[in-house]
Each structure stands twice: as structure tokens, then as C-alpha cells.
Design an enzyme around this catalytic site. Structure first.
Site, short mmCIF file in Angstrom:
data_model
loop_
_atom_site.label_atom_id
_atom_site.label_comp_id
_atom_site.label_asym_id
_atom_site.label_seq_id
_atom_site.Cartn_x
_atom_site.Cartn_y
_atom_site.Cartn_z
N GLU A 63 -0.17 0.31 -5.35
CA GLU A 63 -1.12 1.26 -4.76
C GLU A 63 -2.47 1.12 -5.48
O GLU A 63 -2.53 1.11 -6.70
CB GLU A 63 -0.60 2.70 -4.89
CG GLU A 63 -1.58 3.79 -4.52
CD GLU A 63 -2.17 3.62 -3.12
OE1 GLU A 63 -3.40 3.80 -2.99
OE2 GLU A 63 -1.42 3.32 -2.17
N GLY A 110 3.83 7.46 -0.74
CA GLY A 110 5.18 7.15 -1.20
C GLY A 110 6.31 7.41 -0.25
O GLY A 110 7.48 7.22 -0.62
N ASP A 122 -4.96 -3.82 -6.32
CA ASP A 122 -5.48 -4.09 -4.99
C ASP A 122 -4.55 -5.06 -4.28
O ASP A 122 -4.28 -6.16 -4.76
CB ASP A 122 -6.88 -4.71 -5.10
CG ASP A 122 -7.62 -4.78 -3.77
OD1 ASP A 122 -6.94 -4.93 -2.73
OD2 ASP A 122 -8.85 -4.70 -3.77
N LYS A 153 7.33 5.82 2.64
CA LYS A 153 8.09 4.61 2.97
C LYS A 153 8.63 3.96 1.70
O LYS A 153 9.74 3.40 1.72
CB LYS A 153 7.20 3.63 3.74
CG LYS A 153 6.83 4.13 5.14
CD LYS A 153 5.99 3.13 5.88
CE LYS A 153 5.57 3.68 7.24
NZ LYS A 153 4.65 4.84 7.11
N ASP A 198 2.11 -1.17 5.02
CA ASP A 198 1.71 0.01 5.80
C ASP A 198 0.21 0.16 5.58
O ASP A 198 -0.24 0.82 4.65
CB ASP A 198 2.49 1.23 5.30
CG ASP A 198 2.19 2.48 6.11
OD1 ASP A 198 1.60 2.36 7.19
OD2 ASP A 198 2.55 3.58 5.65
N CYS A 212 0.87 -1.18 0.00
CA CYS A 212 0.00 0.00 0.00
C CYS A 212 0.90 1.23 0.00
O CYS A 212 1.10 1.87 1.04
CB CYS A 212 -0.93 0.00 1.21
SG CYS A 212 -1.96 -1.48 1.36
N ALA A 213 1.47 1.55 -1.15
CA ALA A 213 2.62 2.45 -1.22
C ALA A 213 2.28 3.94 -1.13
O ALA A 213 3.13 4.74 -0.76
CB ALA A 213 3.40 2.20 -2.51
N GLY A 214 1.05 4.33 -1.49
CA GLY A 214 0.73 5.75 -1.52
C GLY A 214 0.71 6.38 -0.14
O GLY A 214 0.31 5.72 0.82
N CYS A 218 -0.24 3.50 11.42
CA CYS A 218 -0.07 4.79 12.12
C CYS A 218 -1.24 4.95 13.08
O CYS A 218 -1.95 5.95 13.07
CB CYS A 218 -0.02 5.93 11.11
SG CYS A 218 0.39 7.50 11.89
#
Length: 477
Positions: free
Chosen positions: A313, A292, A338, A294, A353, A288-290, A406
């Protein structure tokens, strides 16, 4: 006197004769409330367009973020000063009253100046006669000192309501944070310290991406371009903490050699990247890169080792943000997809993340505490579980998956990990040891035992970072 209650959008007339810092703050607050805008996205271009001095820009920023953070506390005070609900007041007038009350209650602004500017602003943007209403309410707020208002709040009998008003957090979030402290081995009496720090404007931290720029060089450019101080971070070797200014003016930020990134985020990402794996270690995945942050740090480390990172993403818009921030990295491929359906691909190292409630970053995302609802938790927990299962299925033997949120919410952290402790093909590593080994200074951790390993939670009131959670899971067969 009645004010408009229909569904017409607020008027966008530009007020004249009002101090620029307050005018811009008012316009930003109105956009955030009526259009669902985000403060960190809407305010910077407004500041640039208004060409405010650094001092006035600082005033505007505090007006916006402070008003958003203290909204419930402010609304409670306003409710004592008028005979109607704050929700029944027109949005233009509501924005003026809130930012004016914030100045009176929490800022070193003379009361008469705050009231006078509020009245002038109401004349320009409110319905006819609204300036009289604003004047009366603002003067009523100023009749009592901030200390006197504090004493009144302390007399609220219901504990949950009192904490909610004093520290300006929804009650469900207060209950969730209290439960999280206990679940993660902290003293529940730390709750008020945690709530208080959520209302303190955090420092801006930059990440000097490994192999692209040295932290010392980034710090020098901060001092040159932004005319402000820069110091090393407390824990992350890549961190540079700046004293102010707009990071977007730095060439390193614009070209992707550095990024704005919380030190806790840097710490958990680096701990993941430095954890040993028992395989080829060439195929890495960010599920889940967005947007960006990490992916940029982990991708830079992967680049240096000759590994390849797939930054996945689900949102096309956020994928473009990942592409922009990782454009300096040759070993990063961005794809839209997905994370729950990885098409059977296998990876040596996976970072997840996960989408979460964001309760660990309330001090940065001032409006988020009012937009998140307790009903959001169940859907997020379900999504997290599906992503965890997908990631574990995609992990090669000997590889490691980092589960990061988070948020310290028990259901999003401890409960998620306990769900998989019985799976014999996986084992938990020590997240505490992983963080301790890469931290630049001694770091206070309260690891929670998980199988043969442990998981850890960072805290704003303890570490000065966002409340990042980290678990490291290894596939052993």
C-alpha cells in the site's frame, strides 16, 4: 437580507432545543461540506457520542446520506423557491435547507415538523434573521407535494439535465454510465434503473473470513449483539447480510475475523483466489491493499493454503488499516510502497484492485459523486495503466493477475484490457467462468470477449452489489 460571504469558518455552536437526530445530521453535513469529511467516517462517532436511540440514529443516518445522495435534486427544488443561488447561501443555512427539503421531498416526516425544526435550528446556528429566510424557503418547498415537484422535473426539456436533476447525478457521470452499459453488453435503457439504485440505501454485508469464523457463527453473533436479522449472501459463500445496527460492535469485526465488505468485492476476490495457476503458488501480492478488505479475504485463503501474501500500500495511513484488519493472519506481510515499482520481485498470483473513479460505489459513498470530476479520469487511467504494466512484469510464468475496479467506466475497464490484448506473453482467462464456479447461486453475467477469454462487470441494479469489474490475465511465457 445579506448573509456572511467571508472566509470565516462556520461557527461550531451546539444548537439547543432542536431534536437530537436533526442536530447531529446538521453537524455531520456541515463537516462534510466545509471540512471535506467523509460521511462513513464522521457520522458513526457522532452517533455514538450523541447516544441516540436506534430509531433516532436511523433518522440521522437517512438525513445525512439521503441529503448527500439527492443533493442536485434538492438544490433544483430550492432554486425554484428563492431568488438567489444555493451556492451563495451561507453553509450553515445551506445545510439546514438541504436536509429540510430532503425530509419534505423524500421522507415520511410531517411538513410542519420539518419546517419548525429547521427554523429553530437556524435561530441557533445562523446569522441574525436567517430563520425568516429558512422559514420562507422551507414553506415554499412544502407548498407542493413531492409528486408535483416530480412532474416539474419531468418537464425539463434537455434530456441530460432532466436525468441529472431527477436522479441527482452529475451529467458527466450519467454519460459515463450510459457508455459503460453499452460497452459491457447491457441494454442502454437500463440507465435509469442504474441511476435509481444509486439513491437507495444498500444493505450492510459482512465477510466471514475463511478459517477464522464460519458465516453461520457470525450470523448468530449479529443477532445476539446487534439484535437484528442476518442472512446468507446471494452469491458469496462468506457473505452475511445484516438488517441494521453498528457492525463495529461485533467482536469479530474488532479482532479481524470478519469485516464489512460488499458482496461483489468478495465475489471477485474469491474468483481470483480460486483460479488455477501453473506454478508453486506460494507468493501472492496485493498491489494496492488499502484499506484491506480484499487483502483480508485473499490473505485468509492464502493462509489456509500455506501461501504468503504481501499486502502493498502506497499510503502509510492506509497501510496501518491493512495491518489492523489482517492482524489475525500469520501469512500476510504489509509493506508501504508504490505498486509501480516492485523492486524486481516476482509473484505467482497478483491482485490489482486499482485506484479508480469509484463510480460503482456511489450508493455507499454518498458525497463522492459531487467530489469526483471528469478531469480526474485521465490521471486515474494513466495510473492504472502503469500499475497494470508493473503487475504483469512482476508475474511469474503460469501465474495470474486479477485486474479489478469498483467502476464500470469504459476507459477504466474495457479500454485498459484491450490495450494489452496484443501482448503474446499473456492470455485472458474467462472471468465469467471463474465467478460462475464460485457463486452460491446462478448469476446473470454479460461477459465481454477479450482475446481467448473474457472480462465481466457486476452491477448494482442487476446483482445488488457494487459495480465491480474483473479481468483475469495469465502469463504463459
Amino acid at each position: 437580507m445579506e448573509y456572511r460571504r467571508d472566509n470565516r469558518p462556520p461557527r461550531a455552536r451546539r444548537p439547543r432545543g432542536v431534536e437530537d437526530s436533526r442536530r447531529v445530521a446538521y453537524e455531520a453535513l456541515l463537516k462534510i461540506e466545509t471540512e471535506g469529511a467523509y460521511a462513513n467516517l464522521v457520522l458513526p462517532p457522532m452517533l455514538t457520542k450523541a447516544r441516540l436511540s436506534p430509531r433516532d440514529a436511523g433518522m440521522t443516518t437517512e438525513l445525512v446520506y439521503g441529503t448527500l445522495r439527492y443533493r442536485d435534486r434538492i438544490d433544483w427544488v430550492l432554486s425554484q423557491c428563492m431568488n438567489r443561488k444555493i451556492a451563495d447561501v451561507d453553509p450553515e443555512v445551506r445545510a439546514i435547507l438541504r436536509m429540510t427539503a430532503h425530509q419534505i421531498l423524500h421522507m415520511r416526516v410531517p411538513d410542519h415538523a420539518s419546517v419548525a425544526e429547521a427554523v429553530e435550528l437556524a435561530k441557533q446556528v445562523g446569522e441574525r434573521g436567517s430563520e425568516k429566510f429558512v422559514n420562507g424557503v422551507a414553506r415554499s418547498v412544502a407548498e407542493h407535494s413531492p409528486a408535483e415537484w416530480e412532474k416539474r422535473m419531468q418537464r425539463i426539456e434537455n434530456d441530460a439535465e432532466r436525468l441529472s436533476i431527477i436522479y441527482s447525478h452529475p451529467q458527466w457521470i450519467i454519460r459515463a454510465l450510459a457508455s459503460a452499459l453499452q460497452a459491457h453488453g447491457r441494454d442502454p435503457r437500463e440507465l435509469e434503473d442504474l441511476l435509481a439504485v444509486d439513491n437507495v440505501n444498500p444493505s450492510v454485508t459482512l465477510c466471514a473470513r475463511p478459517g477464522l469464523i464460519l458465516p453461520i457463527d457470525l450470523a448468530e453473533d449479529v443477532e445476539y449483539f446487534l439484535k437484528t436479522s442476518a442472512r446468507p449472501g446471494d452469491y458469496s459463500e462468506w457473505a452475511v447480510v445484516i438488517g441494521g445496527g453498528d457492525p463495529g460492535r461485533l467482536p469479530e469485526i474488532r479482532d479481524g475475523r470478519a469485516a464489512v465488505q460488499d458482496e461483489g468485492s468478495q465475489l471477485v476476490a474469491t474468483a481470483f483466489a480460486e483460479t488455477e495457476v501453473e506454478n508453486d503458488d506460494v507468493r501472492w501480492l496485493d498491489m494496492c491493499a488499502g484499506p484491506g478488505g480484499k487483502a483480508g479475504l485473499v490473505g485468509a485463503i492464502a493462509d489456509a493454503r500455506g501461501a504468503h501474501l504481501v499486502a502493498n500500500e502506497v499510503s502509510e495511513h492506509r497501510a496501518k488499516l491493512v495491518e489492523a484488519t489482517t492482524r489475525q493472519l500469520t501469512g500476510v506481510t504489509v509493506q508501504v510502497g508504490d505498486g509501480r515499482d516492485l523492486g524486481g520481485e516476482k509473484f505467482d498470483r497478483i491482485i490489482l484492485d486499482a485506484p479508480c473513479t469509484g463510480l460503482g460505489a456511489l450508493r455507499r459513498r454518498a458525497e463522492s459523486r459531487w467530489r469526483k470530476q471528469i478531469t480526474d479520469v485521465a490521471d486515474l487511467v494513466k495510473l492504472q495503466s502503469e500499475l497494470i504494466d508493473s503487475g504483469l512484469d512482476a508475474l511469474n510464468v503460469g501465474g495470474v493477475l486479477a485486474y479489478i475496479t469498483c467502476s464500470p467506466h469504459k476507459q477504466e475497464t474495457i479500454d485498459q484490457m484491450e490495450r494489452i490484448t496484443g501482448r503474446e506473453e499473456f492470455e485472458f482467462l474467462s472471468a465469467a467462468s471463474a465467478i460462475d464456479q464460485i457463486s452460491m447461486t446462478e448469476i446473470e453475467l454479460t461477459p465481454v470477449k477479450m482475446g481467448k477469454g473474457d472480462v465481466v462487470q457486476l452491477w448494482p441494479h442487476v446483482h445488488g452489489t457494487d459495480a465491480m469489474f474483473l479481468a483475469l490475465i495469465k502469463r504463459i511465457r
